[in-house]
Design a protein around this motif. Structure first.
Motif, PDB file in Angstrom:
ATOM      1  N   VAL A  16       7.306   0.019  -7.632  1.00  0.00           N
ATOM      2  CA  VAL A  16       7.325  -1.276  -8.733  1.00  0.00           C
ATOM      3  C   VAL A  16       8.955  -2.075  -8.939  1.00  0.00           C
ATOM      4  N   ILE A  17       9.181  -3.410  -7.985  1.00  0.00           N
ATOM      5  CA  ILE A  17      10.595  -3.985  -7.986  1.00  0.00           C
ATOM      6  C   ILE A  17      10.485  -5.030  -8.919  1.00  0.00           C
ATOM      7  N   PHE A  22       1.309 -10.754  -8.898  1.00  0.00           N
ATOM      8  CA  PHE A  22       2.131  -9.264  -8.180  1.00  0.00           C
ATOM      9  C   PHE A  22       1.698  -9.577  -6.725  1.00  0.00           C
ATOM     10  N   ALA A  23       2.983  -9.777  -5.984  1.00  0.00           N
ATOM     11  CA  ALA A  23       2.890  -9.484  -4.486  1.00  0.00           C
ATOM     12  C   ALA A  23       3.691  -8.769  -3.481  1.00  0.00           C
ATOM     13  N   LEU A  24       1.971  -8.268  -2.864  1.00  0.00           N
ATOM     14  CA  LEU A  24       2.602  -6.760  -2.190  1.00  0.00           C
ATOM     15  C   LEU A  24       4.080  -7.334  -1.189  1.00  0.00           C
ATOM     16  N   VAL A  32       6.162  -0.638   0.872  1.00  0.00           N
ATOM     17  CA  VAL A  32       5.375  -1.735   0.367  1.00  0.00           C
ATOM     18  C   VAL A  32       5.283  -1.578  -0.938  1.00  0.00           C
ATOM     19  N   ALA A  33       6.018  -2.885  -1.957  1.00  0.00           N
ATOM     20  CA  ALA A  33       6.404  -3.051  -3.441  1.00  0.00           C
ATOM     21  C   ALA A  33       5.922  -3.689  -3.995  1.00  0.00           C
ATOM     22  N   ALA A  34       5.518  -3.479  -5.140  1.00  0.00           N
ATOM     23  CA  ALA A  34       4.191  -4.808  -5.929  1.00  0.00           C
ATOM     24  C   ALA A  34       5.843  -5.580  -6.552  1.00  0.00           C
ATOM     25  N   VAL A  35       5.560  -6.727  -6.174  1.00  0.00           N
ATOM     26  CA  VAL A  35       7.006  -7.348  -6.579  1.00  0.00           C
ATOM     27  C   VAL A  35       6.362  -8.685  -7.819  1.00  0.00           C
ATOM     28  N   PRO A  36       6.433  -8.995  -9.122  1.00  0.00           N
ATOM     29  CA  PRO A  36       6.557 -10.169  -9.609  1.00  0.00           C
ATOM     30  C   PRO A  36       6.234 -11.193  -8.752  1.00  0.00           C
TER      31      PRO A  36
END
Length: 480
Positions: free
Chosen positions: A380-381, A313-315, A293-297
């Protein structure tokens, strides 16, 4: 004196010996045609003669009765902030990136304004580099990149008249955000705003939470919960050493894939990262059964305005459980589309509160390590928009703009990229011990593009790749 905000102070409190919290950028420049051999030396002397600094470059940290303040330093000393270096021979990209890995790992001295800039010469192809780092308590990563671009111009002659970067003022507008989701801090202002706006504004938050939990309970593959990420090799405590890797990928190639899949360029980038991380973890015999799972702004702006930062932040999962590249991209697109629909159904204030309530269990796991099987995110990406035209700095053409971000305990890898007019510049930073041979991810990112291109209707067979060797992926190597 100006007191620090809650979030700015948090960056200072969270900083540890193994966890410096400054952000940076590496710029590559081609000197003007006909430049003399000592061009870099002359440029360094010209910049060094600029001994004035404006906010935030002249702000020094002081503490009174346990409270942090910014004080404008009257005894600003450029020698403490500007450094002119030369690479050791042969001056390949691997030597440059190894140097950046070392200097980015070093803390900034709190006795001085919290930034430093390095002009680097000695690259074998004649280019020069500018590496800068500034503490996250002063500016966030996006503001830092914008500040750099303020010192550049589309005209090479006009760029010569622009003052040194530390004389370029930046306005700190909009909301700040931590490098990872941090519900406790991000929600304080939101709760205050909700209290002022009235109880009626709380209902959409609980409605959205109920829908999210229902979708998660029903097994909706596009819904990612706040404690769904499997604990991976990236979710360990980090050391103070760093490894930085960077590479540029063609915007046209990524857009062609996005068009074919009716996706966004960001969806394609996430699919590339998912493929690269899957191969990396397989190589290390550490691939979890469940997807990373990535945290993506994600921008939640509903208009064409340019002020402020309307970002949440979207997961999203990265499809690392899927071997097929096309299925992976479609799965990531579905997850990101779900996130955008959910996030845009709430106001900015409601969204911060929603995030705080959704992410709280995972954040507790992240910062305490109490939950051994699940965490909030694995990586985090971030995708930052950059210049859409050719830019020049002091007469030199910008040829690469690579972000150098932060890693923290239990999130040992950060992937940040900047979109420019013809390329997307990736900057990967990780703990050297926790994420060994990080530079191999560059090769896997290129393979990910090729695999996705092979799924397109008019795809041609890709040429056979040479087998990877240890020499080819030496420390700090950059695919060429």
């Amino acid at each position: 004196m100006k007191p620090l905000s809650l979030i700015d102070s948090a960056f200072l409190m969270l900083e540890q010996r193994q966890q410096p919290l400054h952000v940076g950028a590496l710029c590559l420049f081609a000197p003007p045609e006909g430049a003399p051999e000592d061009f870099a030396y002359q440029l360094a002397e010209r910049l060094r003669s600029s001994g004035q600094a404006v906010p935030p470059f002249n702000r020094r940290l002081i503490t009174r009765a346990g409270v942090n303040f910014w004080e404008e330093a009257e005894d600003f000393d450029i020698a403490q902030h500007f450094v002119h270096l030369a690479l050791p021979k042969p001056g390949r990209m691997r030597e440059l990136l190894a140097m950046i890995s070392r200097v980015h790992a070093a803390h900034l001295d709190r006795a001085y304004p919290l930034w430093r800039m390095y002009l680097i010469e000695g690259l074998e192809d004649g280019r020069i580099a500018l590496y800068s780092k500034i503490h996250h308590a002063l500016v966030d990563g996006v503001a830092g990149i914008r500040l750099l671009m303020k010192t550049m111009d589309a005209d090479p002659e006009r760029s010569l008249a622009i003052p040194a970067p530390w004389e370029a003022y930046t306005k700190r507008g909009g909301k700040r955000s931590l490098p990872v989701p941090s519900p406790a801090l991000r929600s304080v202002d939101a709760l205050r705003s909700l209290a002022r706006e009235g109880v009626a504004n709380v209902a959409p938050i609980f409605r959205r939470l109920a829908e999210t939990r229902r979708d998660y309970r029903d097994g909706n593959p596009d819904c990612v919960g706040g404690l769904q990420a499997p604990v991976s090799m990236f979710n360990q405590r980090i050391t103070g050493s760093r490894r930085f890797a960077a590479q540029s990928y063609s915007t046209a190639r990524i857009k062609a894939i996005a068009t074919a899949f009716d996706a966004t360029s960001n969806d394609v980038v996430l699919a590339m990262c998912g493929s690269a991380l899957r191969k990396y973890l397989l190589e290390n015999e550490a691939l979890p059964a469940d997807p990373l799972v990535a945290a993506v702004p994600v921008s939640t702006r509903k208009d064409d305005g340019t002020s402020g930062n309307e970002v949440a932040f979207a997961l999203t999962h990265l499809g690392t459980h899927l071997a097929d590249p096309a299925k992976r991209l479609r799965a990531i697109k579905g997850c990101m589309d779900y996130n955008k629909r959910a996030l845009r159904s709430l106001s900015a204030t409601q969204l911060l509160t929603y995030e705080g309530m959704l992410f709280a269990p995972g954040a507790v796991s992240l910062f305490t390590g109490l939950q051994r099987q699940r965490t909030i995110v694995n990586v985090v990406i971030s995708h930052v928009p950059g210049p859409r035209e050719d830019l020049y700095w002091q007469g030199c053409r910008l040829e690469g703009l690579y972000p150098v971000s932060v890693v923290i305990h239990r999130i040992a890898l950060n992937i940040t990229l900047i979109s420019r007019n013809e390329s997307i510049d990736f900057g990967l930073i990780g703990c050297r011990k926790t994420v060994p041979h990080l530079q191999r991810l560059l090769e896997y990112l290129e393979e990910a593009i090729e695999e996705l291109e092979a799924t397109l209707p008019d795809a041609k067979p890709a040429p056979k790749r040479r087998a990877r060797t240890v020499e080819k992926t030496a420390e700090g190597s950059l695919a060429e």
